[in-house]
Design an enzyme around this catalytic site. Structure first.
Site, PDB file in Angstrom:
ATOM      1  N   LYS A  56     101.537  30.754  38.685  1.00  0.00           N
ATOM      2  CA  LYS A  56     100.691  31.758  38.030  1.00  0.00           C
ATOM      3  C   LYS A  56      99.238  31.501  38.376  1.00  0.00           C
ATOM      4  O   LYS A  56      98.796  30.331  38.353  1.00  0.00           O
ATOM      5  CB  LYS A  56     100.826  31.642  36.504  1.00  0.00           C
ATOM      6  CG  LYS A  56     102.154  32.048  35.953  1.00  0.00           C
ATOM      7  CD  LYS A  56     102.088  31.890  34.449  1.00  0.00           C
ATOM      8  CE  LYS A  56     103.447  32.055  33.824  1.00  0.00           C
ATOM      9  NZ  LYS A  56     103.510  31.439  32.504  1.00  0.00           N
ATOM     10  N   GLY A  58      95.467  30.934  37.770  1.00  0.00           N
ATOM     11  CA  GLY A  58      94.909  30.196  36.613  1.00  0.00           C
ATOM     12  C   GLY A  58      95.264  28.728  36.720  1.00  0.00           C
ATOM     13  O   GLY A  58      94.517  27.871  36.264  1.00  0.00           O
ATOM     14  N   CYS A  61      94.694  24.297  34.821  1.00  0.00           N
ATOM     15  CA  CYS A  61      93.707  24.383  33.736  1.00  0.00           C
ATOM     16  C   CYS A  61      94.129  25.440  32.718  1.00  0.00           C
ATOM     17  O   CYS A  61      94.152  25.177  31.513  1.00  0.00           O
ATOM     18  CB  CYS A  61      92.342  24.725  34.332  1.00  0.00           C
ATOM     19  SG  CYS A  61      91.045  24.869  33.106  1.00  0.00           S
ATOM     20  N   GLY A 199      94.310   5.611  28.734  1.00  0.00           N
ATOM     21  CA  GLY A 199      93.181   5.897  27.849  1.00  0.00           C
ATOM     22  C   GLY A 199      92.067   6.652  28.537  1.00  0.00           C
ATOM     23  O   GLY A 199      90.899   6.503  28.192  1.00  0.00           O
ATOM     24  N   ILE A 202      92.705  12.657  29.204  1.00  0.00           N
ATOM     25  CA  ILE A 202      93.934  13.351  28.788  1.00  0.00           C
ATOM     26  C   ILE A 202      94.690  12.522  27.747  1.00  0.00           C
ATOM     27  O   ILE A 202      95.115  13.039  26.710  1.00  0.00           O
ATOM     28  CB  ILE A 202      94.822  13.674  30.015  1.00  0.00           C
ATOM     29  CG1 ILE A 202      94.117  14.695  30.913  1.00  0.00           C
ATOM     30  CG2 ILE A 202      96.191  14.210  29.578  1.00  0.00           C
ATOM     31  CD1 ILE A 202      94.849  15.016  32.208  1.00  0.00           C
ATOM     32  N   GLU A 221      95.782   1.217  27.138  1.00  0.00           N
ATOM     33  CA  GLU A 221      94.981   1.389  28.362  1.00  0.00           C
ATOM     34  C   GLU A 221      94.907   0.043  29.084  1.00  0.00           C
ATOM     35  O   GLU A 221      94.600  -0.980  28.475  1.00  0.00           O
ATOM     36  CB  GLU A 221      93.583   1.891  27.989  1.00  0.00           C
ATOM     37  CG  GLU A 221      92.531   1.768  29.076  1.00  0.00           C
ATOM     38  CD  GLU A 221      92.867   2.530  30.364  1.00  0.00           C
ATOM     39  OE1 GLU A 221      93.257   3.704  30.273  1.00  0.00           O
ATOM     40  OE2 GLU A 221      92.753   1.923  31.455  1.00  0.00           O
ATOM     41  N   GLY A 289      96.984   9.474  34.998  1.00  0.00           N
ATOM     42  CA  GLY A 289      96.253  10.093  36.097  1.00  0.00           C
ATOM     43  C   GLY A 289      97.049  11.188  36.768  1.00  0.00           C
ATOM     44  O   GLY A 289      98.188  11.479  36.377  1.00  0.00           O
ATOM     45  N   ALA A 342      87.879  21.161  36.057  1.00  0.00           N
ATOM     46  CA  ALA A 342      87.887  22.583  36.387  1.00  0.00           C
ATOM     47  C   ALA A 342      86.488  23.093  36.730  1.00  0.00           C
ATOM     48  O   ALA A 342      86.308  23.861  37.678  1.00  0.00           O
ATOM     49  CB  ALA A 342      88.470  23.370  35.220  1.00  0.00           C
ATOM     50  N   HIS A 465      65.872  22.559  14.027  1.00  0.00           N
ATOM     51  CA  HIS A 465      66.125  21.679  12.876  1.00  0.00           C
ATOM     52  C   HIS A 465      66.810  22.494  11.784  1.00  0.00           C
ATOM     53  O   HIS A 465      66.360  23.601  11.492  1.00  0.00           O
ATOM     54  CB  HIS A 465      64.798  21.135  12.358  1.00  0.00           C
ATOM     55  CG  HIS A 465      64.923  20.337  11.090  1.00  0.00           C
ATOM     56  ND1 HIS A 465      65.406  19.046  11.073  1.00  0.00           N
ATOM     57  CD2 HIS A 465      64.650  20.651   9.800  1.00  0.00           C
ATOM     58  CE1 HIS A 465      65.407  18.592   9.825  1.00  0.00           C
ATOM     59  NE2 HIS A 465      64.965  19.551   9.032  1.00  0.00           N
TER      60      HIS A 465
END
Ligand code: FAD
Length: 487
Positions: A56, A58, A61, A199, A202, A221, A289, A342, A465
Protein backbone atom coordinates in the site's frame (compact mmCIF):
# COMPACT_ATOMS: atom_id res chain seq x y z
CA UNK A 1 7.84 12.31 -34.98
CA UNK A 2 9.90 10.32 -37.48
CA UNK A 3 8.54 8.66 -40.55
CA UNK A 4 8.59 5.31 -38.72
CA UNK A 5 6.16 6.62 -36.07
CA UNK A 6 8.75 7.23 -33.38
CA UNK A 7 9.49 10.43 -31.48
CA UNK A 8 12.89 12.07 -31.72
CA UNK A 9 13.90 10.31 -28.47
CA UNK A 10 13.13 6.89 -29.92
CA UNK A 11 9.73 6.35 -28.30
CA UNK A 12 6.63 5.19 -30.09
CA UNK A 13 3.63 7.47 -30.26
CA UNK A 14 2.06 5.59 -27.28
CA UNK A 15 5.07 6.38 -25.07
CA UNK A 16 6.64 2.94 -25.40
CA UNK A 17 10.25 2.55 -26.40
CA UNK A 18 11.09 0.84 -29.61
CA UNK A 19 11.60 -2.39 -27.65
CA UNK A 20 8.08 -2.23 -26.26
CA UNK A 21 8.95 -1.10 -22.75
CA UNK A 22 6.89 1.65 -21.17
CA UNK A 23 9.06 4.73 -21.08
CA UNK A 24 8.73 7.36 -18.44
CA UNK A 25 10.95 10.08 -16.99
CA UNK A 26 11.29 8.63 -13.49
CA UNK A 27 10.64 5.22 -11.97
CA UNK A 28 10.26 5.04 -8.22
CA UNK A 29 10.28 1.61 -6.57
CA UNK A 30 8.47 1.66 -3.24
CA UNK A 31 5.58 3.90 -2.24
CA UNK A 32 6.53 4.64 1.38
CA UNK A 33 7.30 8.13 2.62
CA UNK A 34 10.62 8.19 0.72
CA UNK A 35 9.15 6.93 -2.53
CA UNK A 36 5.88 8.82 -2.60
CA UNK A 37 7.54 12.13 -1.68
CA UNK A 38 10.01 11.64 -4.54
CA UNK A 39 7.14 10.88 -6.90
CA UNK A 40 5.00 13.83 -5.81
CA UNK A 41 7.82 16.35 -6.11
CA UNK A 42 9.05 14.96 -9.43
CA UNK A 43 5.52 15.13 -10.84
CA UNK A 44 5.08 18.68 -9.52
CA UNK A 45 8.24 19.60 -11.42
CA UNK A 46 6.69 18.33 -14.64
CA UNK A 47 8.27 14.89 -14.84
CA UNK A 48 6.35 11.80 -15.87
CA UNK A 49 6.53 9.35 -12.96
CA UNK A 50 5.79 5.66 -12.50
CA UNK A 51 5.63 4.55 -8.87
CA UNK A 52 5.65 0.80 -8.22
CA UNK A 53 4.30 -0.43 -4.89
CA UNK A 54 3.64 -4.05 -3.99
CA UNK A 55 1.57 -3.36 -0.91
CA UNK A 56 0.00 0.00 0.00
CA UNK A 57 1.27 3.49 -0.72
CA UNK A 58 2.24 5.13 2.56
CA UNK A 59 4.54 2.22 3.43
CA UNK A 60 5.83 1.40 6.88
CA UNK A 61 5.26 4.81 8.41
CA UNK A 62 1.59 5.02 7.53
CA UNK A 63 0.56 1.39 7.90
CA UNK A 64 2.92 -0.16 10.48
CA UNK A 65 5.00 2.63 11.98
CA UNK A 66 4.70 6.32 12.84
CA UNK A 67 0.98 6.82 12.43
CA UNK A 68 -0.63 3.75 14.02
CA UNK A 69 1.90 3.78 16.87
CA UNK A 70 1.32 7.46 17.60
CA UNK A 71 -2.43 6.98 17.45
CA UNK A 72 -2.10 4.24 20.08
CA UNK A 73 0.26 6.36 22.17
CA UNK A 74 -2.33 9.12 22.13
CA UNK A 75 -4.86 6.71 23.61
CA UNK A 76 -2.25 5.69 26.20
CA UNK A 77 -1.77 9.33 27.15
CA UNK A 78 -5.52 9.64 27.76
CA UNK A 79 -5.37 6.63 30.06
CA UNK A 80 -2.45 8.19 31.96
CA UNK A 81 -4.47 11.39 32.22
CA UNK A 82 -7.20 9.57 34.13
CA UNK A 83 -4.71 8.55 36.82
CA UNK A 84 -3.26 12.04 36.95
CA UNK A 85 -6.73 13.59 37.18
CA UNK A 86 -7.56 11.39 40.14
CA UNK A 87 -4.25 11.54 41.95
CA UNK A 88 -3.28 15.20 41.43
CA UNK A 89 -6.38 17.17 40.64
CA UNK A 90 -9.17 15.69 42.70
CA UNK A 91 -11.06 14.67 39.57
CA UNK A 92 -12.60 11.43 40.78
CA UNK A 93 -12.34 9.54 37.51
CA UNK A 94 -11.69 5.83 37.22
CA UNK A 95 -10.73 3.77 34.24
CA UNK A 96 -13.45 1.26 33.54
CA UNK A 97 -11.78 -0.72 30.81
CA UNK A 98 -9.88 -0.35 27.54
CA UNK A 99 -11.99 -1.55 24.65
CA UNK A 100 -9.17 -2.79 22.41
CA UNK A 101 -11.30 -3.30 19.27
CA UNK A 102 -12.62 0.28 19.63
CA UNK A 103 -9.10 1.64 20.08
CA UNK A 104 -7.93 -0.31 17.04
CA UNK A 105 -10.92 0.89 15.00
CA UNK A 106 -10.07 4.56 15.67
CA UNK A 107 -6.42 3.95 14.90
CA UNK A 108 -7.24 2.14 11.68
CA UNK A 109 -9.68 4.84 10.63
CA UNK A 110 -6.89 7.45 11.01
CA UNK A 111 -4.57 5.25 8.94
CA UNK A 112 -7.24 4.61 6.29
CA UNK A 113 -8.05 8.30 5.91
CA UNK A 114 -4.35 9.16 5.57
CA UNK A 115 -3.98 6.34 3.06
CA UNK A 116 -6.81 7.70 0.93
CA UNK A 117 -5.15 11.13 1.22
CA UNK A 118 -1.82 9.85 -0.12
CA UNK A 119 -3.58 8.01 -2.96
CA UNK A 120 -5.50 11.16 -3.83
CA UNK A 121 -2.32 13.30 -3.80
CA UNK A 122 -0.59 10.88 -6.15
CA UNK A 123 -3.58 10.74 -8.50
CA UNK A 124 -3.94 14.50 -8.45
CA UNK A 125 -0.22 14.93 -9.23
CA UNK A 126 -0.57 12.57 -12.19
CA UNK A 127 1.76 9.90 -10.79
CA UNK A 128 1.08 6.51 -12.38
CA UNK A 129 0.90 4.01 -9.52
CA UNK A 130 1.61 0.44 -10.63
CA UNK A 131 0.71 -2.36 -8.22
CA UNK A 132 3.24 -5.15 -7.96
CA UNK A 133 6.82 -6.12 -7.12
CA UNK A 134 9.47 -4.40 -9.17
CA UNK A 135 12.61 -6.21 -10.22
CA UNK A 136 15.53 -4.41 -11.83
CA UNK A 137 16.42 -5.58 -15.32
CA UNK A 138 19.06 -2.92 -16.04
CA UNK A 139 20.34 0.40 -14.74
CA UNK A 140 17.11 2.18 -15.56
CA UNK A 141 14.69 -0.58 -16.40
CA UNK A 142 12.40 -2.77 -14.36
CA UNK A 143 9.91 -5.54 -14.67
CA UNK A 144 6.80 -5.64 -12.50
CA UNK A 145 6.41 -9.34 -11.96
CA UNK A 146 2.68 -9.67 -11.25
CA UNK A 147 1.79 -7.75 -14.39
CA UNK A 148 4.64 -8.75 -16.66
CA UNK A 149 4.97 -5.05 -17.47
CA UNK A 150 8.33 -3.49 -18.19
CA UNK A 151 9.31 0.12 -17.75
CA UNK A 152 12.38 2.19 -18.57
CA UNK A 153 13.28 5.55 -17.14
CA UNK A 154 14.71 8.37 -19.24
CA UNK A 155 15.89 10.51 -16.30
CA UNK A 156 16.36 8.25 -13.37
CA UNK A 157 15.35 5.36 -11.19
CA UNK A 158 14.79 5.76 -7.47
CA UNK A 159 15.10 2.90 -5.01
CA UNK A 160 12.80 3.40 -2.02
CA UNK A 161 12.08 -0.13 -0.85
CA UNK A 162 12.47 0.67 2.84
CA UNK A 163 13.05 -1.67 5.73
CA UNK A 164 11.52 -4.40 7.86
CA UNK A 165 11.97 -5.45 11.50
CA UNK A 166 15.19 -7.23 12.37
CA UNK A 167 15.37 -10.05 14.87
CA UNK A 168 18.14 -11.88 16.70
CA UNK A 169 19.57 -15.29 15.82
CA UNK A 170 17.41 -18.02 17.35
CA UNK A 171 14.52 -15.67 18.04
CA UNK A 172 11.86 -16.38 15.45
CA UNK A 173 8.75 -14.21 15.68
CA UNK A 174 5.58 -16.31 15.63
CA UNK A 175 3.25 -13.30 15.68
CA UNK A 176 1.74 -14.33 19.01
CA UNK A 177 4.32 -14.92 21.74
CA UNK A 178 7.43 -13.55 20.02
CA UNK A 179 6.41 -10.50 18.05
CA UNK A 180 7.83 -7.62 16.04
CA UNK A 181 6.47 -4.08 16.03
CA UNK A 182 4.39 -5.11 12.98
CA UNK A 183 2.74 -8.01 14.83
CA UNK A 184 2.11 -5.92 17.95
CA UNK A 185 -0.18 -3.70 15.92
CA UNK A 186 -2.33 -6.53 14.69
CA UNK A 187 -2.53 -8.50 17.94
CA UNK A 188 -6.07 -9.51 18.89
CA UNK A 189 -5.81 -8.03 22.38
CA UNK A 190 -3.59 -6.48 25.02
CA UNK A 191 -1.10 -8.66 26.88
CA UNK A 192 -0.90 -8.61 30.67
CA UNK A 193 2.90 -8.67 30.54
CA UNK A 194 5.52 -7.80 27.93
CA UNK A 195 9.25 -8.24 27.69
CA UNK A 196 10.55 -5.63 25.26
CA UNK A 197 13.92 -6.33 23.72
CA UNK A 198 15.59 -3.14 22.51
CA UNK A 199 15.68 0.27 24.15
CA UNK A 200 15.69 2.40 20.99
CA UNK A 201 12.75 4.62 20.05
CA UNK A 202 10.46 1.78 18.90
CA UNK A 203 11.13 -0.42 21.95
CA UNK A 204 10.67 2.46 24.39
CA UNK A 205 7.43 3.58 22.71
CA UNK A 206 5.94 0.09 22.86
CA UNK A 207 7.10 -0.36 26.47
CA UNK A 208 5.47 2.94 27.39
CA UNK A 209 2.23 2.14 25.54
CA UNK A 210 1.80 -1.27 27.14
CA UNK A 211 2.55 0.08 30.60
CA UNK A 212 -0.04 2.83 30.25
CA UNK A 213 -2.60 0.20 29.35
CA UNK A 214 -1.81 -1.81 32.45
CA UNK A 215 0.76 -4.41 31.39
CA UNK A 216 3.78 -5.44 33.46
CA UNK A 217 6.72 -4.34 31.31
CA UNK A 218 10.40 -5.26 31.33
CA UNK A 219 12.60 -3.30 28.93
CA UNK A 220 15.97 -4.83 28.07
CA UNK A 221 18.72 -2.91 26.26
CA UNK A 222 22.18 -4.28 25.54
CA UNK A 223 23.91 -0.87 25.51
CA UNK A 224 24.67 0.67 28.86
CA UNK A 225 21.67 3.01 28.57
CA UNK A 226 18.36 3.19 26.74
CA UNK A 227 18.10 5.49 23.69
CA UNK A 228 21.89 5.10 23.50
CA UNK A 229 22.27 7.43 20.54
CA UNK A 230 20.91 10.36 22.55
CA UNK A 231 22.64 12.60 25.07
CA UNK A 232 23.41 10.73 28.30
CA UNK A 233 21.17 13.15 30.25
CA UNK A 234 18.26 12.27 27.97
CA UNK A 235 18.76 8.57 28.71
CA UNK A 236 19.00 9.29 32.42
CA UNK A 237 15.80 11.35 32.58
CA UNK A 238 13.91 8.94 30.36
CA UNK A 239 15.02 5.96 32.44
CA UNK A 240 13.92 7.71 35.60
CA UNK A 241 10.55 8.61 34.06
CA UNK A 242 9.88 5.07 32.81
CA UNK A 243 10.95 3.48 36.11
CA UNK A 244 8.67 5.85 37.99
CA UNK A 245 5.83 4.49 35.91
CA UNK A 246 6.69 0.96 36.97
CA UNK A 247 8.63 -0.21 33.91
CA UNK A 248 11.52 -2.49 34.82
CA UNK A 249 14.30 -0.88 32.76
CA UNK A 250 17.36 -3.08 32.32
CA UNK A 251 20.21 -1.42 30.42
CA UNK A 252 23.52 -3.19 29.88
CA UNK A 253 21.51 -6.42 29.85
CA UNK A 254 21.31 -9.27 27.35
CA UNK A 255 18.77 -11.90 26.52
CA UNK A 256 20.34 -15.29 27.23
CA UNK A 257 17.49 -17.44 25.94
CA UNK A 258 13.74 -17.52 25.56
CA UNK A 259 11.57 -20.62 25.89
CA UNK A 260 8.14 -20.66 24.29
CA UNK A 261 5.29 -21.55 26.63
CA UNK A 262 1.70 -22.29 25.65
CA UNK A 263 0.64 -18.73 26.34
CA UNK A 264 3.85 -16.73 26.50
CA UNK A 265 7.60 -16.92 26.93
CA UNK A 266 10.00 -17.67 29.74
CA UNK A 267 13.23 -15.75 29.21
CA UNK A 268 16.52 -15.42 30.98
CA UNK A 269 18.28 -12.09 30.95
CA UNK A 270 21.86 -11.41 32.00
CA UNK A 271 21.69 -8.10 33.91
CA UNK A 272 24.34 -5.38 33.96
CA UNK A 273 25.52 -6.81 37.29
CA UNK A 274 26.03 -10.23 35.78
CA UNK A 275 23.02 -11.77 37.51
CA UNK A 276 20.49 -13.91 35.74
CA UNK A 277 16.99 -12.52 35.75
CA UNK A 278 14.07 -14.81 34.93
CA UNK A 279 11.21 -13.07 33.16
CA UNK A 280 7.90 -14.66 32.22
CA UNK A 281 5.78 -12.61 29.87
CA UNK A 282 2.79 -13.11 27.63
CA UNK A 283 4.69 -11.42 24.82
CA UNK A 284 8.30 -10.91 23.86
CA UNK A 285 8.51 -7.89 21.60
CA UNK A 286 11.67 -7.79 19.51
CA UNK A 287 12.62 -4.20 18.70
CA UNK A 288 16.32 -4.54 17.91
CA UNK A 289 16.38 -2.40 14.79
CA UNK A 290 15.39 -2.60 11.17
CA UNK A 291 16.99 -4.18 8.12
CA UNK A 292 16.91 -2.77 4.57
CA UNK A 293 14.66 -4.53 2.02
CA UNK A 294 16.21 -5.57 -1.29
CA UNK A 295 14.89 -9.12 -1.64
CA UNK A 296 13.60 -9.80 -5.11
CA UNK A 297 14.86 -6.46 -6.37
CA UNK A 298 17.98 -7.87 -8.10
CA UNK A 299 20.12 -4.81 -7.56
CA UNK A 300 22.98 -6.55 -9.37
CA UNK A 301 21.01 -6.31 -12.63
CA UNK A 302 21.42 -2.54 -12.41
CA UNK A 303 25.12 -2.90 -11.67
CA UNK A 304 24.58 -2.08 -7.99
CA UNK A 305 25.85 -3.71 -4.84
CA UNK A 306 24.72 -3.49 -1.25
CA UNK A 307 27.00 -3.14 1.75
CA UNK A 308 27.45 -5.97 4.26
CA UNK A 309 24.27 -4.93 6.09
CA UNK A 310 22.20 -4.80 2.91
CA UNK A 311 22.04 -1.00 2.52
CA UNK A 312 22.44 0.66 -0.87
CA UNK A 313 25.22 3.20 -0.37
CA UNK A 314 25.20 6.37 -2.47
CA UNK A 315 28.43 7.26 -4.24
CA UNK A 316 27.32 10.90 -4.06
CA UNK A 317 25.55 11.75 -0.80
CA UNK A 318 24.85 15.29 -1.99
CA UNK A 319 22.54 13.89 -4.69
CA UNK A 320 21.82 10.49 -3.10
CA UNK A 321 23.02 8.98 -6.38
CA UNK A 322 24.59 5.54 -6.52
CA UNK A 323 27.70 4.61 -8.49
CA UNK A 324 25.34 3.88 -11.40
CA UNK A 325 24.44 7.28 -12.92
CA UNK A 326 20.73 8.07 -12.69
CA UNK A 327 20.05 5.50 -9.96
CA UNK A 328 19.19 7.19 -6.67
CA UNK A 329 18.23 5.91 -3.25
CA UNK A 330 16.07 7.37 -0.48
CA UNK A 331 14.65 6.40 2.91
CA UNK A 332 15.38 3.40 5.09
CA UNK A 333 17.34 1.71 2.31
CA UNK A 334 20.11 4.25 2.98
CA UNK A 335 22.74 3.55 5.64
CA UNK A 336 23.59 6.09 8.37
CA UNK A 337 23.88 9.05 8.52
CA UNK A 338 20.39 8.76 7.05
CA UNK A 339 18.55 8.15 10.33
CA UNK A 340 15.73 5.81 9.25
CA UNK A 341 13.04 8.38 9.99
CA UNK A 342 10.07 9.36 7.86
CA UNK A 343 10.75 13.09 7.95
CA UNK A 344 14.32 12.48 6.75
CA UNK A 345 12.94 10.39 3.89
CA UNK A 346 10.64 13.26 2.87
CA UNK A 347 13.69 15.55 2.64
CA UNK A 348 15.58 12.89 0.67
CA UNK A 349 12.64 12.51 -1.72
CA UNK A 350 12.54 16.25 -2.36
CA UNK A 351 16.29 16.33 -3.00
CA UNK A 352 16.26 13.40 -5.45
CA UNK A 353 13.21 14.64 -7.35
CA UNK A 354 14.70 18.11 -7.71
CA UNK A 355 18.04 16.64 -8.78
CA UNK A 356 16.33 14.56 -11.46
CA UNK A 357 14.39 17.60 -12.65
CA UNK A 358 17.58 19.64 -12.87
CA UNK A 359 16.42 22.04 -10.15
CA UNK A 360 19.09 23.20 -7.66
CA UNK A 361 18.60 21.43 -4.34
CA UNK A 362 20.68 21.54 -1.16
CA UNK A 363 21.98 18.24 0.24
CA UNK A 364 20.12 16.84 3.24
CA UNK A 365 21.57 18.28 6.45
CA UNK A 366 21.60 15.07 8.48
CA UNK A 367 23.11 16.85 11.48
CA UNK A 368 19.91 18.87 11.84
CA UNK A 369 17.32 16.07 11.59
CA UNK A 370 15.20 16.01 14.76
CA UNK A 371 14.77 12.72 16.66
CA UNK A 372 11.74 12.01 18.83
CA UNK A 373 10.63 9.20 21.13
CA UNK A 374 6.87 9.46 21.73
CA UNK A 375 6.85 7.64 25.05
CA UNK A 376 5.76 9.03 28.39
CA UNK A 377 7.91 10.97 29.08
CA UNK A 378 8.80 11.94 25.52
CA UNK A 379 12.30 12.75 24.30
CA UNK A 380 13.12 15.11 21.44
CA UNK A 381 16.54 16.15 20.26
CA UNK A 382 18.46 17.68 17.41
CA UNK A 383 22.18 18.04 16.80
CA UNK A 384 25.09 16.82 18.87
CA UNK A 385 25.02 15.39 22.36
CA UNK A 386 27.48 16.86 24.83
CA UNK A 387 29.78 13.83 24.52
CA UNK A 388 29.66 13.91 20.70
CA UNK A 389 30.45 17.62 20.66
CA UNK A 390 33.48 17.07 22.89
CA UNK A 391 34.58 14.05 20.85
CA UNK A 392 34.55 16.23 17.75
CA UNK A 393 36.94 18.64 19.40
CA UNK A 394 34.53 21.44 20.30
CA UNK A 395 35.07 23.42 23.43
CA UNK A 396 31.64 22.96 24.94
CA UNK A 397 29.33 24.90 27.20
CA UNK A 398 26.14 23.05 28.14
CA UNK A 399 23.18 24.31 30.09
CA UNK A 400 20.51 22.02 31.56
CA UNK A 401 17.43 23.01 33.44
CA UNK A 402 14.37 21.13 34.64
CA UNK A 403 11.07 21.76 32.89
CA UNK A 404 9.61 22.41 36.32
CA UNK A 405 11.71 25.59 36.51
CA UNK A 406 8.87 27.21 34.56
CA UNK A 407 5.31 27.41 35.84
CA UNK A 408 3.79 25.30 33.04
CA UNK A 409 6.26 22.54 33.84
CA UNK A 410 4.87 22.51 37.36
CA UNK A 411 1.31 22.41 36.05
CA UNK A 412 2.20 19.28 34.08
CA UNK A 413 4.07 17.92 37.08
CA UNK A 414 5.81 15.26 35.08
CA UNK A 415 9.45 16.31 35.40
CA UNK A 416 11.55 16.67 32.28
CA UNK A 417 14.45 18.82 31.22
CA UNK A 418 15.95 21.07 28.61
CA UNK A 419 19.62 20.79 27.71
CA UNK A 420 21.39 23.04 25.25
CA UNK A 421 24.89 22.21 24.03
CA UNK A 422 26.91 25.05 22.53
CA UNK A 423 30.38 25.82 21.33
CA UNK A 424 31.79 27.95 24.11
CA UNK A 425 31.04 31.54 23.07
CA UNK A 426 29.62 30.30 19.76
CA UNK A 427 26.83 28.50 17.98
CA UNK A 428 24.34 26.00 19.31
CA UNK A 429 25.36 22.42 18.56
CA UNK A 430 22.49 20.47 20.12
CA UNK A 431 19.13 20.80 21.85
CA UNK A 432 17.85 17.93 24.00
CA UNK A 433 14.43 17.73 25.63
CA UNK A 434 12.66 15.26 27.87
CA UNK A 435 9.13 15.65 29.20
CA UNK A 436 5.49 16.03 28.19
CA UNK A 437 4.80 17.37 24.67
CA UNK A 438 8.47 17.96 23.85
CA UNK A 439 7.87 16.40 20.41
CA UNK A 440 5.98 19.61 19.63
CA UNK A 441 8.80 21.78 21.00
CA UNK A 442 11.81 20.48 19.10
CA UNK A 443 11.04 22.38 15.87
CA UNK A 444 12.53 25.47 17.50
CA UNK A 445 15.74 23.60 18.34
CA UNK A 446 15.89 22.35 14.78
CA UNK A 447 15.86 25.89 13.38
CA UNK A 448 18.43 27.02 15.93
CA UNK A 449 20.82 24.19 15.07
CA UNK A 450 20.03 24.28 11.33
CA UNK A 451 20.64 28.03 11.14
CA UNK A 452 23.86 27.91 13.20
CA UNK A 453 22.31 30.35 15.66
CA UNK A 454 24.03 31.43 18.87
CA UNK A 455 22.24 31.61 22.23
CA UNK A 456 22.07 35.42 22.01
CA UNK A 457 20.21 35.12 18.67
CA UNK A 458 17.54 33.01 20.34
CA UNK A 459 17.49 35.04 23.57
CA UNK A 460 16.26 38.07 21.61
CA UNK A 461 13.01 36.26 20.83
CA UNK A 462 10.20 36.16 23.37
CA UNK A 463 8.65 32.83 24.33
CA UNK A 464 4.96 32.80 25.34
CA UNK A 465 4.20 32.66 29.06
CA UNK A 466 3.18 30.30 30.55
CA UNK A 467 4.22 27.47 28.23
CA UNK A 468 6.63 24.58 28.37
CA UNK A 469 8.52 26.23 25.50
CA UNK A 470 9.42 28.97 27.92
CA UNK A 471 11.91 26.55 29.46
CA UNK A 472 13.71 26.38 26.11
CA UNK A 473 13.76 30.17 25.91
CA UNK A 474 15.00 30.38 29.49
CA UNK A 475 17.86 27.93 28.81
CA UNK A 476 19.01 30.16 25.95
CA UNK A 477 18.60 33.33 28.04
CA UNK A 478 20.92 31.87 30.67
CA UNK A 479 23.50 30.92 28.05
CA UNK A 480 23.31 34.48 26.71
CA UNK A 481 23.96 35.81 30.22
CA UNK A 482 20.40 37.12 30.68
CA UNK A 483 18.76 34.34 32.73
CA UNK A 484 15.65 35.17 34.75
CA UNK A 485 14.28 32.07 36.41
CA UNK A 486 17.15 29.61 36.17
CA UNK A 487 19.24 29.28 39.27
C1 FAD B 1 6.87 1.07 14.89
C2 FAD B 1 7.54 2.15 14.11
C3 FAD B 1 7.37 3.46 14.49
C4 FAD B 1 7.98 4.48 13.76
N1 FAD B 1 7.78 5.76 14.17
C5 FAD B 1 8.34 6.77 13.47
C6 FAD B 1 8.09 8.11 13.84
O1 FAD B 1 7.37 8.39 14.78
N2 FAD B 1 8.66 9.10 13.12
C7 FAD B 1 9.48 8.82 12.05
O2 FAD B 1 9.98 9.75 11.43
N3 FAD B 1 9.73 7.54 11.66
C8 FAD B 1 9.18 6.52 12.35
N4 FAD B 1 9.40 5.23 11.95
C9 FAD B 1 10.31 4.99 10.81
C10 FAD B 1 9.59 5.21 9.48
O3 FAD B 1 8.44 4.41 9.44
C11 FAD B 1 10.53 4.88 8.33
O4 FAD B 1 11.70 5.66 8.43
C12 FAD B 1 9.88 5.17 6.98
O5 FAD B 1 8.68 4.45 6.84
C13 FAD B 1 10.83 4.79 5.84
O6 FAD B 1 10.19 5.05 4.62
P1 FAD B 1 10.70 4.37 3.27
O7 FAD B 1 9.91 5.03 2.19
O8 FAD B 1 12.16 4.38 3.19
O9 FAD B 1 10.30 2.84 3.40
P2 FAD B 1 8.93 2.11 3.67
O10 FAD B 1 7.96 2.99 4.34
O11 FAD B 1 9.28 0.83 4.33
O12 FAD B 1 8.35 1.85 2.23
C14 FAD B 1 8.92 0.97 1.32
C15 FAD B 1 7.83 0.47 0.41
O13 FAD B 1 8.43 -0.24 -0.65
C16 FAD B 1 7.61 -1.32 -0.98
N5 FAD B 1 8.47 -2.28 -1.69
C17 FAD B 1 9.55 -2.93 -1.20
N6 FAD B 1 10.12 -3.65 -2.16
C18 FAD B 1 9.39 -3.45 -3.28
C19 FAD B 1 9.49 -3.93 -4.62
N7 FAD B 1 10.48 -4.75 -5.01
N8 FAD B 1 8.56 -3.53 -5.49
C20 FAD B 1 7.54 -2.71 -5.14
N9 FAD B 1 7.41 -2.23 -3.89
C21 FAD B 1 8.33 -2.59 -2.98
C22 FAD B 1 7.05 -1.82 0.34
O14 FAD B 1 5.84 -2.51 0.17
C23 FAD B 1 6.87 -0.49 1.09
O15 FAD B 1 5.55 0.01 0.98
C24 FAD B 1 8.78 4.18 12.63
C25 FAD B 1 8.94 2.85 12.24
C26 FAD B 1 8.33 1.85 12.96
C27 FAD B 1 8.50 0.44 12.50
Amino acid sequence: MNADGRNADGRNADGRNADGRNATDVIVIGGGTGGYSTALRAAALGLEVVLVERDKVGGTCLHRGCIPSKAMLHAAELVDGIAEARERWGVKATLETVDWPALVATRDDIVARNHRGVEAHLAHAGVRVVRGSARLTGPRSIRVDEQGAEFTARRGLVLATGSRPRTLPGLVPDGRRVVTSDDALFAPGLPASVLVLGGGAIGVEYASFHRSLGAEVTLVEAADRIVPLEDADVSRHLTRGLKKRGIDVRAGARLLDAELLGDGVRARVRTARGETLAVEAERLLVAVGRAPVTEGLDVAAAGLTTDERGFVVPADWDRLETAVPGVHVVGDLLPPPSPGLAHASFAEGLLVAETLAGVPSAPVDYAAVPRVTYSSPQTAAVGLSEAEARARGHEVTANSMPLTAVAKGMVHGRGGMVKVVTETGGRVLGVHLVGPHVSEMIAEGQLVVGWDAEPSDVARHIHPHPTLSEAVGEAFLTLAGRGLHQQ
